[in-house]
Design an enzyme around this catalytic site. Structure first.
Site, mmCIF file in Angstrom:
data_model
loop_
_atom_site.group_PDB
_atom_site.id
_atom_site.type_symbol
_atom_site.label_atom_id
_atom_site.label_comp_id
_atom_site.label_asym_id
_atom_site.label_seq_id
_atom_site.Cartn_x
_atom_site.Cartn_y
_atom_site.Cartn_z
ATOM 1 C CE LYS A 76 34.518 55.255 34.421
ATOM 2 N NZ LYS A 76 33.322 54.565 35.092
ATOM 3 N N GLY A 115 40.310 47.592 39.227
ATOM 4 C CA GLY A 115 39.257 47.004 38.832
ATOM 5 C C GLY A 115 39.355 45.451 38.491
ATOM 6 C CB SER A 116 37.443 43.082 36.555
ATOM 7 O OG SER A 116 37.437 43.871 35.201
ATOM 8 C CB THR A 117 42.092 40.217 36.118
ATOM 9 O OG1 THR A 117 42.456 40.289 37.522
ATOM 10 C CG2 THR A 117 43.045 39.612 35.205
ATOM 11 N N GLY A 153 41.557 45.375 33.325
ATOM 12 C CA GLY A 153 42.907 45.678 33.318
ATOM 13 C C GLY A 153 43.848 45.270 32.211
ATOM 14 C CD GLU A 176 44.192 46.751 44.037
ATOM 15 O OE1 GLU A 176 43.797 45.487 43.522
ATOM 16 O OE2 GLU A 176 43.487 47.714 44.712
ATOM 17 C CB CYS A 185 40.580 43.480 45.105
ATOM 18 S SG CYS A 185 41.169 44.973 45.628
ATOM 19 C CD GLU A 223 38.530 39.427 42.524
ATOM 20 O OE1 GLU A 223 38.339 39.854 41.186
ATOM 21 O OE2 GLU A 223 39.002 40.045 43.564
HETATM 22 P P1 ADP Z 1 33.863 45.313 38.086
HETATM 23 O O1 ADP Z 1 33.658 43.994 37.238
HETATM 24 O O2 ADP Z 1 34.264 44.741 39.591
HETATM 25 O O3 ADP Z 1 32.755 46.037 38.165
HETATM 26 P P2 ADP Z 1 35.221 46.774 36.322
HETATM 27 O O4 ADP Z 1 36.593 46.634 36.040
HETATM 28 O O5 ADP Z 1 34.430 46.468 34.926
HETATM 29 O O6 ADP Z 1 35.208 45.893 37.653
HETATM 30 O O7 ADP Z 1 35.115 48.147 36.628
HETATM 31 C C1 ADP Z 1 36.050 48.906 37.368
HETATM 32 C C2 ADP Z 1 36.128 50.500 36.694
HETATM 33 O O8 ADP Z 1 36.401 50.376 35.549
HETATM 34 C C3 ADP Z 1 34.714 51.050 36.617
HETATM 35 O O9 ADP Z 1 34.897 52.456 36.934
HETATM 36 C C4 ADP Z 1 34.340 50.931 35.268
HETATM 37 O O10 ADP Z 1 33.490 51.805 34.829
HETATM 38 C C5 ADP Z 1 35.496 50.909 34.559
HETATM 39 N N1 ADP Z 1 35.608 50.298 33.343
HETATM 40 C C6 ADP Z 1 34.955 49.324 32.732
HETATM 41 N N2 ADP Z 1 35.287 48.931 31.337
HETATM 42 C C7 ADP Z 1 36.280 49.659 31.142
HETATM 43 C C8 ADP Z 1 37.066 49.781 29.881
HETATM 44 N N3 ADP Z 1 37.073 49.051 29.013
HETATM 45 N N4 ADP Z 1 38.168 50.912 29.948
HETATM 46 C C9 ADP Z 1 38.131 51.721 31.077
HETATM 47 N N5 ADP Z 1 37.471 51.502 32.243
HETATM 48 C C10 ADP Z 1 36.550 50.552 32.129
#
Ligand code: ADP
Length: 494
Positions: free
Chosen positions: A199, A251-253, A256, A273, A307, A404
């Site tokens: 995804k 992606g974001s903490t 995560g 990560e 990151c 961050e």
């Molecule tokens: P950023 O804040 O840096 O955009 P995110 O963590 O929101 O980082 O996004 C990283 C990835 O995780 C993207 O592909 C986003 O669509 C996906 N994402 C965002 N929210 C969720 C969630 N609740 N569950 C799974 N994937 C998600």
């Protein structure tokens, strides 16, 4: 699709050095993008179940580039079923050396099409072409080559153990290194005999869709790689699908942690990560000019959308004035503008939302009473831009030191002793990376041993290699990607 307007804006710059650069735009004339991209499931491009698409834009112009499918739980289910069938019937049964051949083939096609991939990465993500051309895409090919080599050597990677694949891997990636993150995840998964559902991030899906074309051109058996586009809810559907054996997330903490909570007790494996707040530690005995260049590379190039960016600077008090002066001088020479211009150092901020987040932190910094310094460069009128920014006079407890920001923003602190530098460096919730600049090997060993971070660079920064593991401590994540360690999340060992 070249942005003449931005080229002009960049040329307006009046450098303190008196130098000027003629525009050197990378042409995008031969890039063909479809109007609409469907999901890639079971080797075919498939319309989304709900018939919905969304636009992906060029952040340098704020204009749409193409539409991509908005995936929902039904699309995810279709992709997971395809991945399961391919795993059971084809990929896990194939001779490992044959799996390796497919990966070598993918790597070679990416190399052949590397310029096209680089241009699309810069158009969709806003990163300078120099970065996508010289860093992202070569590393993508390198990761496929490297992991291809492991496919038939897993028994040597894990001697005395019986090595089996995990099954179907769900992989969710961010927008800062779109194709590279796809490669980091797909290549080891496939080498170890797993199949995947990927995804991509909603703001940068285009190179992943081009990668789907590569998978077709390489004759990869249908269902081994499936790509479903969409936003957070699409990612969440993948995390929650009962027939996924492993989730790999970058992606974001915040997201995560949410994923970790959702997976607790399900028996699914996961690797995460997440964010970082790395410090570059500069000792008085360092080669100062090199350190300044390393700091600039670590936080300003690629818009700070990294990151493991060196978003904090810890500089020894006796050289602080000199380092800050040189940093400011260097910041004045940085070119912010058209990502497709080969002179550009800092491209577009990836999205309006991200620019708003960065601007919110600039405001927080000002409210916390820190001194804010920005370079005086011109930025284009349209699109999303942020000038390189320094925060000085910060305290360890300031939010701009702890959190961050993910933009070209550097917080500067000073220290007197090695131990103080280590304590300050470790004093955030993160532990992804770090940097140390010194002439003394003993200091390098001390700092690299005592800093709790997955990657620490000495007298350099942001160097990557597929043979080297990458990953975090604390809130920066769990598990490693790259190198031998990067195979572990994709194998079951007995
Ligand atoms: P950023 O804040 O840096 O955009 P995110 O963590 O929101 O980082 O996004 C990283 C990835 O995780 C993207 O592909 C986003 O669509 C996906 N994402 C965002 N929210 C969720 C969630 N609740 N569950 C799974 N994937 C998600």
């Amino acid at each position: 699709m070249t942005s003449k307007k931005q080229g002009k804006e960049s040329r307006k710059l009046d450098f303190s050095t008196g130098w000027d650069y003629a525009p050197a735009p990378q042409s995008s004339a031969d890039i063909t993008l479809a109007k609409r991209y469907k999901h890639f499931i079971n080797g075919k491009f498939v319309a989304p179940a709900n018939g919905k698409y969304f636009s992906t834009i060029n952040p340098a112009t704020a204009r749409p580039l193409a539409k991509v499918a908005a995936g929902n739980a039904r699309d995810i289910d279709k992709a997971v079923k395809a991945a399961r069938a391919a795993y059971r019937n084809v990929w896990s049964k194939m001779a490992p050396a044959e799996r390796g051949k497919y990966l070598f083939r993918v790597a070679r096609i990416i190399q052949e099409r590397s310029r096209e991939f680089a241009v699309i990465e810069s158009l969709d993500g806003g990163k300078p072409i120099r970065e996508s051309r010289d860093v992202d895409i070569p590393l993508v090919a390198a990761h496929f080559f490297y992991n291809a080599g492991w496919a038939d050597k897993l028994n040597y990677a894990f001697p005395t153990r019986s090595v089996k694949p995990v099954g179907v891997a769900g992989q969710i990636i961010p927008w800062n290194f779109p194709l590279l993150m796809a490669a980091w995840k797909i290549a080891p998964a496939l080498a170890c005999g797993n199949t995947v559902v990927l995804k991509p991030a909603e703001t940068t899906p285009l190179t992943a869709m081009k990668l789907a074309e590569v998978m077709q051109d390489a004759d990869l058996p249908p269902g081994v790689v499936n790509i479903v586009t969409g936003a957070g809810d699409t990612g969440a559907a993948l995390v929650q699908h009962p027939d996924v054996d492993k989730i790999a997330f970058t992606g974001s903490t915040q997201v995560g942690k949410q994923i970790q909570r959702q997976l607790a007790g399900t028996g699914k494996r996961y690797s995460l990560e997440l964010g970082g707040k790395a410090a570059n530690i500069v000792f008085a005995d360092a080669a100062i000019d090199q350190a300044v260049e390393g700091i600039v590379n670590g936080i300003f190039f690629n818009q700070g959308h990294v990151c493991c960016a060196g978003s904090r600077l810890l500089v020894q008090e006796s050289v602080a004035e000199e380092v800050i002066r040189k940093l400011k001088d260097r910041m004045e020479t940085l070119i912010v503008g058209d990502p497709l211009d080969k002179n550009t150092d800092i491209g577009a901020i990836n999205s309006k939302e991200q620019l708003e987040r960065i601007n919110a932190y600039l405001k927080i910094g000002a409210e916390e009473g820190v001194q804010v310094y920005q370079s005086s460069c011109a930025v284009p009128d349209t699109g999303f831009w942020c000038r390189p920014t320094l925060f000085t006079g910060v305290a360890q407890s300031n939010r701009v030191v702890q959190e961050e920001i993910f933009g070209p923003v550097l917080a500067v602190q000073t220290f007197r002793t090695v131990n103080e530098a280590i304590a300050k460096s470790n004093n955030t919730p993160y532990g992804l990376s770090g940097g140390v600049w010194t002439d003394k090997g003993a200091k390098i060993f001390k700092v690299t041993r005592d800093i709790r971070a997955g990657v620490i660079w000495a007298n350099t920064f942001n160097k990557f290699d597929p043979t080297s593991p990458f990953g975090g401590y604390k809130e920066s994540g769990i598990g490693r990607e790259g190198g031998l360690h990067g195979l572990e999340p994709y194998v079951t060992l007995n």
